[in-house]
Design a protein around this motif. Structure first.
Motif, PDB file in Angstrom:
ATOM      1  N   UNK A 150       0.820  -1.210   0.000  1.00  0.00           N
ATOM      2  CA  UNK A 150       0.000   0.000   0.000  1.00  0.00           C
ATOM      3  C   UNK A 150       0.854   1.260   0.000  1.00  0.00           C
ATOM      4  N   UNK A 151       1.896   1.278   0.830  1.00  0.00           N
ATOM      5  CA  UNK A 151       2.767   2.456   0.881  1.00  0.00           C
ATOM      6  C   UNK A 151       3.525   2.615  -0.440  1.00  0.00           C
ATOM      7  N   UNK A 152       4.034   1.519  -0.978  1.00  0.00           N
ATOM      8  CA  UNK A 152       4.754   1.593  -2.254  1.00  0.00           C
ATOM      9  C   UNK A 152       3.854   2.118  -3.369  1.00  0.00           C
ATOM     10  N   UNK A 153       2.568   1.773  -3.317  1.00  0.00           N
ATOM     11  CA  UNK A 153       1.628   2.229  -4.342  1.00  0.00           C
ATOM     12  C   UNK A 153       1.399   3.733  -4.272  1.00  0.00           C
ATOM     13  N   UNK A 154       1.681   4.349  -3.120  1.00  0.00           N
ATOM     14  CA  UNK A 154       1.466   5.783  -2.962  1.00  0.00           C
ATOM     15  C   UNK A 154       2.636   6.622  -3.482  1.00  0.00           C
ATOM     16  N   UNK A 155       3.739   5.970  -3.836  1.00  0.00           N
ATOM     17  CA  UNK A 155       4.915   6.694  -4.326  1.00  0.00           C
ATOM     18  C   UNK A 155       4.785   6.833  -5.835  1.00  0.00           C
ATOM     19  N   UNK A 156       4.780   8.063  -6.318  1.00  0.00           N
ATOM     20  CA  UNK A 156       4.461   8.271  -7.732  1.00  0.00           C
ATOM     21  C   UNK A 156       5.713   8.441  -8.586  1.00  0.00           C
ATOM     22  N   UNK A 157       5.479   8.541  -9.879  1.00  0.00           N
ATOM     23  CA  UNK A 157       6.539   8.815 -10.837  1.00  0.00           C
ATOM     24  C   UNK A 157       7.499   7.648 -11.033  1.00  0.00           C
ATOM     25  N   UNK A 158       8.651   7.987 -11.651  1.00  0.00           N
ATOM     26  CA  UNK A 158       9.668   6.974 -11.903  1.00  0.00           C
ATOM     27  C   UNK A 158      10.230   6.389 -10.614  1.00  0.00           C
TER      28      UNK A 158
END
Length: 405
Positions: A150-158
């Motif tokens: 869930x946390x990783x999914x919130x990190x955007x971009x490259x």
């Protein structure tokens, strides 16, 4: 001729757990002992055929335990009547042999069945105790795995795309990702089902430590990016997986956020971007600003402590929050109401860090700069009220860190 010797109330008492309907019918109807013995034998035969004397235990995961690997006291049944020691894998066949042996009285058979049922219950209790310990810790690890996702999914971009490859798909050379951790959890379950309980807990503990490091790393990365975007100029860099993940992503972070990053000692130094254009305090934004007003970012000014080291203090605060819970999905609490020994900045930071990691329950956490005095605010995910959310947080904390209370 069938041996009817010993058909009395004590015999019926011993057989009742296995063939309750037959025993009840006999007690209510009376009848000659010969017919009663035949009815009991038929009931026992049906019980054996249906597996009620089978020495098998199935886990919550749908797999049968390999009970032959249990200690001798569990894998063998010692009976005084008929006398002998019998392996649990042969016990059903032995009961059938006694049923076929006309010299074995119903009384002797009742003693044997009583001993078998007691052994069955002892095995189930022994396995269940280990199973509960394993399941509690496994649920905690699986919850952390979902939080990593869930946390990783919130990190955007490259940065987010590459971080997910490293953390979820097991592509970092220095540490295991979620794929390897889930494989490790499967291995721990296999050890559990082999009744290698110590080995299962050791394997589970290894994955617990691995996912804890991953969650710390992705949580740090998310907060780091929020802090940089809001002008933070210096961030303490933890070691371990967090440092390894940051080193891999530093070039992408610089490109995506349009800053220059460097590591000085145990801190990341940020130059360029918003960091050079803020603020009235010499480029040192508040915790709220670094978090975009919603989530405490990395803060070099507050000592970092592990939640487990302040378990009692965190549980005290969670209880206070529950006492003030109301309708809605957000709770705010003025930290100056806490006792001085409880409401310390390091405790509040540890509580905020723990809450942020419960991403299936918590949407955001804000700790006001300088608190106490100041507020802590927890916003729960849609559909989760404050009372239910705080109860989930408390349960998750106790399962992972325990309490001295």
């Amino acid at each position: 001729m069938r041996n009817n010797r010993g058909l009395d109330e004590a015999t019926l008492d011993r057989l009742e757990p296995l063939v309750p309907e037959t025993v009840s019918r006999l007690r209510n109807s009376g009848g000659d002992p010969g017919n009663a013995t035949q009815l009991l034998h038929r009931g026992i035969e049906e019980a054996v055929a249906s597996g009620e004397l089978s020495m098998t235990v199935v886990s919550p995961y749908g797999t049968e335990y390999e009970l032959v690997n249990l200690p001798t006291e569990f894998r063998e049944v010692e009976l005084s009547v008929p006398e002998g020691r019998y392996h649990i894998g042969t016990i059903e066949g032995q009961v059938r042999a006694w049923l076929d042996d006309e010299a074995t009285s119903i009384r002797e058979l009742s003693f044997a069945i009583e001993g078998i049922l007691e052994q069955q219950a002892a095995i189930e209790q022994y396995v269940s105790e280990h199973e509960r310990e394993f399941e509690t810790r496994l649920q905690s690890v699986e919850s952390d795995v979902e939080s990593v996702r869930a946390v990783a999914a919130q990190i955007d971009g490259q940065v987010g795309e590459r971080a997910r490859q490293l953390v979820l798909e097991n592509r970092h050379a220095e540490f295991d990702g979620v794929t390897a951790i889930t494989d490790g959890l499967s291995d721990a379950k296999r050890a559990l089902h082999r009744c290698a309980f110590d080995g299962a807990m050791t394997r589970l503990g290894k994955q617990e430590a691995a996912v804890d490091g991953l969650l710390t790393a992705v949580d740090f990365l998310r907060s780091l990016m929020g802090g940089i975007e809001h002008g933070q100029t210096s961030v303490r860099l933890p070691g371990g997986k967090t440092e390894q993940l940051y080193a891999e992503l530093e070039p992408l972070l610089e490109e995506q956020l349009d800053v220059e990053l460097s590591v000085a000692g145990d801190s990341i130094v940020v130059e360029g971007g918003e960091a050079d254009n803020d603020s009235d305090d010499g480029g040192q934004p508040s915790v709220e600003a670094a978090a975009g007003g919603t989530d405490s970012g990395p803060d070099h000014s507050v000592d970092t402590v592990a939640p487990a080291s302040v378990a009692d203090e965190i549980l005290f605060i969670l209880r206070e929050l529950k006492n003030g819970a109301s309708s809605g999905g957000t709770i705010e609490y003025q930290t100056e109401q806490l006792p001085d020994a409880i409401g310390r900045p390091d405790v509040l930071a540890a509580l905020a860090a723990f809450c942020r990691r419960q991403s299936t329950v918590v949407s955001s956490v804000t700790v006001q700069e300088g608190a106490p005095p100041g507020f802590i605010e927890i916003e729960f995910v849609d559909g989760t009220g404050t009372a239910a959310g705080l109860e989930s947080l408390t349960t998750a904390f106790v399962n992972r860190h325990g309490t001295h209370n």
